[in-house]
Design a protein around this motif. Structure first.
Motif, short mmCIF file in Angstrom:
data_model
loop_
_atom_site.label_atom_id
_atom_site.label_comp_id
_atom_site.label_asym_id
_atom_site.label_seq_id
_atom_site.Cartn_x
_atom_site.Cartn_y
_atom_site.Cartn_z
N MET A 65 -57.36 -5.20 92.36
CA MET A 65 -56.61 -4.78 93.55
C MET A 65 -56.02 -3.40 93.37
N VAL A 66 -55.33 -3.18 92.23
CA VAL A 66 -54.66 -1.89 92.07
C VAL A 66 -55.65 -0.79 91.74
N ALA A 67 -56.73 -1.13 91.03
CA ALA A 67 -57.71 -0.10 90.68
C ALA A 67 -58.40 0.45 91.91
N ALA A 68 -58.47 -0.36 92.97
CA ALA A 68 -59.10 0.11 94.21
C ALA A 68 -58.25 1.15 94.92
N GLY A 69 -57.03 1.39 94.44
CA GLY A 69 -56.17 2.40 95.06
C GLY A 69 -55.32 1.87 96.19
N SER A 70 -55.28 0.53 96.34
CA SER A 70 -54.55 -0.02 97.48
C SER A 70 -53.06 0.22 97.37
N LEU A 71 -52.53 0.26 96.14
CA LEU A 71 -51.10 0.46 95.98
C LEU A 71 -50.69 1.88 96.35
N ILE A 72 -51.35 2.86 95.78
CA ILE A 72 -50.99 4.25 96.09
C ILE A 72 -51.35 4.59 97.53
N GLY A 73 -52.44 3.99 98.03
CA GLY A 73 -52.79 4.20 99.44
C GLY A 73 -51.73 3.64 100.37
N ALA A 74 -51.19 2.46 100.01
CA ALA A 74 -50.14 1.85 100.83
C ALA A 74 -48.88 2.71 100.81
N VAL A 75 -48.56 3.27 99.65
CA VAL A 75 -47.39 4.14 99.55
C VAL A 75 -47.53 5.34 100.49
N MET A 76 -48.71 5.93 100.51
CA MET A 76 -48.91 7.13 101.33
C MET A 76 -48.93 6.79 102.82
N LEU A 77 -49.53 5.65 103.18
CA LEU A 77 -49.52 5.26 104.59
C LEU A 77 -48.12 4.88 105.04
N TRP A 78 -47.36 4.22 104.17
CA TRP A 78 -45.97 3.91 104.50
C TRP A 78 -45.20 5.19 104.74
N ASP A 79 -45.46 6.20 103.94
CA ASP A 79 -44.74 7.46 104.12
C ASP A 79 -45.11 8.12 105.45
N ILE A 80 -46.35 7.97 105.88
CA ILE A 80 -46.74 8.48 107.20
C ILE A 80 -45.93 7.78 108.29
N LEU A 81 -45.81 6.46 108.18
CA LEU A 81 -45.05 5.70 109.16
C LEU A 81 -43.58 6.11 109.17
N PHE A 82 -42.98 6.13 107.99
CA PHE A 82 -41.56 6.43 107.88
C PHE A 82 -41.27 7.88 108.26
N ARG A 83 -42.09 8.81 107.76
CA ARG A 83 -41.86 10.23 108.06
C ARG A 83 -42.12 10.53 109.53
N GLY A 84 -43.08 9.82 110.13
CA GLY A 84 -43.33 10.03 111.55
C GLY A 84 -42.11 9.67 112.39
N GLN A 85 -41.49 8.53 112.07
CA GLN A 85 -40.29 8.12 112.77
C GLN A 85 -39.12 9.03 112.44
N LEU A 86 -38.96 9.35 111.15
CA LEU A 86 -37.82 10.16 110.73
C LEU A 86 -37.92 11.59 111.27
N GLY A 87 -39.14 12.15 111.31
CA GLY A 87 -39.31 13.49 111.86
C GLY A 87 -38.89 13.56 113.33
N PHE A 88 -39.21 12.50 114.07
CA PHE A 88 -38.79 12.41 115.47
C PHE A 88 -37.27 12.32 115.55
N SER A 89 -36.70 11.40 114.76
CA SER A 89 -35.25 11.15 114.82
C SER A 89 -34.44 12.34 114.31
N MET A 90 -34.93 13.02 113.26
CA MET A 90 -34.17 14.12 112.70
C MET A 90 -34.07 15.29 113.67
N SER A 91 -35.16 15.58 114.38
CA SER A 91 -35.10 16.67 115.37
C SER A 91 -34.08 16.32 116.46
N PHE A 92 -34.05 15.03 116.84
CA PHE A 92 -33.07 14.60 117.84
C PHE A 92 -31.65 14.71 117.28
N LEU A 93 -31.47 14.31 116.02
CA LEU A 93 -30.15 14.38 115.40
C LEU A 93 -29.65 15.82 115.27
#
Length: 275
Positions: A65-93
Motif C-alpha cells: 500500500m505505502v510503496a504504491a505512493g498512496s500515503l504521500i499522494g493522499a497528503v498532497m491531495l489533502w493539501d489541495i483540498l485544505f489550501r483551496g479552502q484556506l486560499g478562498f477564506s484567507m483572501s476574504f479574511l
C-alpha cells in the motif's frame, strides 16, 4: 428575492479582475505570506514522505500500500483540498482584517463577482504552494503527482469544489458573526478530515459512519487515489457521484453566503466585523 436577483444580475469580469489584482498586490507586498504558502505543504510532503519510506522498508504487510505512493499522494491531495479552502477564506479574511467589507459592498462590485475573485485567488495561492511541492516529491521520493494524468484533473476539480463550498459557508458565517467565527476558517476542514478517509479506506470506519463518509465528495477522491495507485483502476462513476454531490454543496454554499450577506446588511454588521 434579493438572492434570486443577485444570481440573475449583470456580471462584470472587469470588477472581478480588479479584485484579483488587489489581492495579488497584497500577496506580492508581503514575502511572509508567499513563504507560508510554500512552507507548510513542503513540510507535510517531506515529513510524510519519509514516514512512507520508513514504513515501506520496515513493515512487510503494509508495504504494497505505502510503496504504491498512496500515503504521500493522499497528503498532497489533502493539501489541495485544505489550501483551496484556506486560499478562498484567507483572501476574504484580508478584507475583514482591514474592515473593508462594508466599502466593497457599497461599491459597484457585485457579490458574485466578489466570489469569483476569491475563487481566482484560491487557485493562484494553491499554484504557488503546490507546484514546487510536486517537484520536490519527484526529487525526494520519485512520486509524480502529475503522472496520474486525467484522473488528477477529476480529483482536482472535486477537491476544489468542496473547498470552495466550505469557504463560501465560512465567509457567510464571518459576515454574520464577525471575526468571532474566524476559527472556522482553520478548523472546519480538519473536523471533516476523519470522515473523508484521507489515509485509510472507508471500510476502516464503523459501519454506521460509512454512509456519512460517502456523502462527502473528498471520500471518493481519496478512495479513487488508492484504487488507482494500488489496483491501477480508475472509477469514472465514483468521480461523477462526487461531482454531483459537489454541485449541490457548492450551490448550497453560494445560496447560504448570499442569504447571510443579506442578513448582515439588514442587521448592519458589515461595518462591525470585530469579535
Amino acid at each position: 428575492m434579493s438572492v434570486i436577483t443577485e444570481l440573475g444580475g449583470s456580471f462584470s469580469p472587469g470588477r472581478v479582475g480588479a479584485m484579483v489584482l488587489r489581492y495579488i498586490y497584497l500577496l506580492r507586498s508581503s514575502w511572509p505570506r508567499v513563504a507560508d504558502l510554500i512552507y507548510w505543504p513542503t513540510v507535510q510532503m517531506i515529513t510524510w514522505g519519509f514516514i512512507q519510506t520508513f514504513v515501506s522498508h520496515s513493515s512487510a504487510p503494509s508495504a504494497p500500500m505505502v510503496a504504491a505512493g498512496s500515503l504521500i499522494g493522499a497528503v498532497m491531495l489533502w493539501d489541495i483540498l485544505f489550501r483551496g479552502q484556506l486560499g478562498f477564506s484567507m483572501s476574504f479574511l484580508e478584507e475583514m482584517y482591514s474592515r473593508n467589507i462594508g466599502n466593497l459592498m457599497m461599491s459597484p462590485l457585485r457579490p458574485l463577482e466578489f466570489v469569483a475573485a476569491l475563487i481566482a485567488m484560491s487557485l493562484l495561492r494553491l499554484a504557488i504552494a503546490i507546484v514546487p511541492v510536486t517537484a520536490l516529491a519527484v526529487l525526494f521520493f520519485g512520486f509524480n503527482l502529475w503522472g496520474l494524468g486525467l484522473a488528477l484533473a477529476a480529483f482536482f476539480i472535486n477537491l476544489m469544489l468542496t473547498g470552495w463550498a466550505v469557504g463560501l459557508l465560512v465567509a457567510g458565517l464571518l459576515l454574520r458573526n464577525g471575526l468571532g467565527a474566524e476559527a472556522l476558517a482553520w478548523s472546519l476542514m480538519f473536523i471533516l478530515m476523519p470522515l473523508t478517509c484521507v489515509y485509510y479506506p472507508v471500510s476502516v470506519l464503523p459501519s454506521w459512519l460509512q454512509p456519512v463518509a460517502l456523502l462527502l465528495p473528498p471520500t471518493y477522491v481519496f478512495e479513487g487515489l488508492r484504487a488507482l495507485l494500488i489496483e491501477h483502476r480508475f472509477s469514472a462513476g465514483d468521480m461523477a457521484i462526487a461531482f454531483g454531490i459537489n454541485a449541490v454543496l457548492f450551490a448550497g454554499g453560494l445560496i447560504a453566503f448570499l442569504m447571510l450577506l443579506e442578513s448582515a446588511k439588514r442587521l448592519g454588521s458589515l461595518l462591525q466585523t470585530g469579535e
